[in-house]
Design a protein around this motif. Structure first.
Motif, mmCIF file in Angstrom:
data_model
loop_
_atom_site.group_PDB
_atom_site.id
_atom_site.type_symbol
_atom_site.label_atom_id
_atom_site.label_comp_id
_atom_site.label_asym_id
_atom_site.label_seq_id
_atom_site.Cartn_x
_atom_site.Cartn_y
_atom_site.Cartn_z
ATOM 1 N N THR A 110 0.843 -1.198 0.000
ATOM 2 C CA THR A 110 0.000 0.000 0.000
ATOM 3 C C THR A 110 0.875 1.244 0.000
ATOM 4 O O THR A 110 2.059 1.193 0.387
ATOM 5 C CB THR A 110 -0.903 0.044 1.247
ATOM 6 O OG1 THR A 110 -0.069 0.186 2.420
ATOM 7 C CG2 THR A 110 -1.757 -1.211 1.355
ATOM 8 N N GLU A 112 0.483 3.760 2.017
ATOM 9 C CA GLU A 112 0.771 4.083 3.420
ATOM 10 C C GLU A 112 1.941 3.265 3.953
ATOM 11 O O GLU A 112 2.846 3.789 4.617
ATOM 12 C CB GLU A 112 -0.474 3.850 4.288
ATOM 13 C CG GLU A 112 -1.557 4.910 4.154
ATOM 14 C CD GLU A 112 -2.425 4.731 2.915
ATOM 15 O OE1 GLU A 112 -3.314 5.585 2.698
ATOM 16 O OE2 GLU A 112 -2.237 3.737 2.171
ATOM 17 N N ALA A 116 5.523 4.904 4.902
ATOM 18 C CA ALA A 116 5.959 4.767 6.293
ATOM 19 C C ALA A 116 7.364 4.176 6.347
ATOM 20 O O ALA A 116 8.204 4.616 7.149
ATOM 21 C CB ALA A 116 4.976 3.892 7.070
ATOM 22 N N GLU A 220 3.464 10.701 11.307
ATOM 23 C CA GLU A 220 2.178 10.036 11.077
ATOM 24 C C GLU A 220 1.306 10.845 10.118
ATOM 25 O O GLU A 220 0.682 10.287 9.202
ATOM 26 C CB GLU A 220 1.447 9.844 12.410
ATOM 27 C CG GLU A 220 2.159 8.880 13.358
ATOM 28 C CD GLU A 220 1.572 8.917 14.755
ATOM 29 O OE1 GLU A 220 0.575 9.653 14.966
ATOM 30 O OE2 GLU A 220 2.106 8.214 15.634
ATOM 31 N N VAL A 223 2.668 10.613 6.392
ATOM 32 C CA VAL A 223 2.338 9.377 5.680
ATOM 33 C C VAL A 223 0.930 9.472 5.095
ATOM 34 O O VAL A 223 0.707 9.204 3.902
ATOM 35 C CB VAL A 223 2.462 8.154 6.612
ATOM 36 C CG1 VAL A 223 1.826 6.917 5.966
ATOM 37 C CG2 VAL A 223 3.924 7.882 6.940
ATOM 38 N N ARG A 224 -0.030 9.877 5.911
ATOM 39 C CA ARG A 224 -1.417 9.955 5.446
ATOM 40 C C ARG A 224 -1.588 11.047 4.385
ATOM 41 O O ARG A 224 -2.270 10.856 3.379
ATOM 42 C CB ARG A 224 -2.366 10.224 6.622
ATOM 43 C CG ARG A 224 -2.248 9.180 7.727
ATOM 44 C CD ARG A 224 -3.487 9.091 8.607
ATOM 45 N NE ARG A 224 -4.026 10.349 9.039
ATOM 46 C CZ ARG A 224 -3.738 10.946 10.196
ATOM 47 N NH1 ARG A 224 -2.875 10.395 11.033
ATOM 48 N NH2 ARG A 224 -4.301 12.087 10.527
ATOM 49 N N ALA A 227 0.198 9.990 1.045
ATOM 50 C CA ALA A 227 -0.533 8.916 0.363
ATOM 51 C C ALA A 227 -1.774 9.472 -0.324
ATOM 52 O O ALA A 227 -2.062 9.148 -1.488
ATOM 53 C CB ALA A 227 -0.910 7.827 1.363
#
Length: 245
Positions: A110, A112, A116, A220, A223-224, A227
């Protein structure tokens, strides 16, 4: 009576060697070189390439100016040595991490998970690596935005790692256009270096609600955010940037 034979002359003692033994000298040279790199990294991260002199680096490192020239030559060569030292660690860590993730995830990879893995090393070093890594992160942030030579330096030290990430993102988004993948990485790179620079602007902008030094939270969010950004511009062959919603 015969006279006893005179004792044989002793071999002359070897002259005592002066100075430290070779291993100690080599270790001392390595320590001196690292001290110079540490001092230069600190100064460059705060004042930029043009705001630092070799004399100031020597003073900060506690050595003679001639020693800085002896180990590194001109200021640009010193700057390159500072940049390369930790770039090798970052690059090795990130490429190994995304390759391991891609192999383990296979067809279930994925965005994400991939991002990460890619972002873990720079955030981890900034969090736990000590002052030197903080200085380096600030230096990379500054260099990435430098119009004079930033593009050339970032290309030389970081492009192979970036290209590997883009190759793997292409597997997750096989319909993506090449230009959308590069624009996506461009935005990720800018966000990453700005965040690792910990400028404090976020603190002031949010009135203390968010802290630029809170790198765990920043990682954190990144990453979101990244993506979602890649999906937005790369989905179904990529979005047309000329169209407004």
């Amino acid at each position: 009576m015969t006279e006893p034979a005179a004792p044989a002359p002793r071999p002359a003692a070897a002259p005592a060697r002066r100075g430290r033994p070779p291993k100690a000298r080599a270790e001392g040279a390595a320590d001196t070189r690292e001290s110079i790199l540490d001092a230069a990294e600190d100064l460059f991260s705060k004042h930029g390439f043009y705001g630092v002199t070799i004399r100031e680096v020597a003073r900060e490192a506690g050595v003679d100016t001639a020693l800085v020239h002896y180990y590194f030559g001109a200021k640009r060569a010193l700057f390159d040595a500072v940049f390369l030292r930790r770039a090798e660690v970052w690059n090795s860590d990130r490429v190994n991490a995304i390759n391991r993730y891609a192999e383990a995830a296979g067809a279930d990879m994925t965005l994400e998970g991939l991002l990460a893995a890619f972002l873990h090393s720079p955030f981890e070093w900034a969090l736990k690596g000590g002052p030197g890594w903080k200085h380096y992160a600030a230096l990379v942030a500054q260099t990435n935005a430098n119009p004079m030579f930033g593009g050339e330096i970032m290309t030389r030290y970081f492009d192979p790692t970036a290209r590997r990430l883009i190759e793997l993102i292409k597997r997750v988004l096989p319909e993506a256009r090449e230009e959308d993948l590069y624009w996506g990485y461009h935005n990720l790179s800018g966000a990453l270096t700005l965040t690792l620079g910990e400028t404090g602007r976020l603190d002031r902008l949010s009135g203390g609600l968010c802290r630029s030094g809170d790198l765990e939270t920043a990682g954190e969010y990144m990453v979101r955010f990244a993506a979602a950004g890649f999906r937005a511009v790369c989905g179904s062959g990529g979005a047309d940037p000329s169209r407004t919603p």
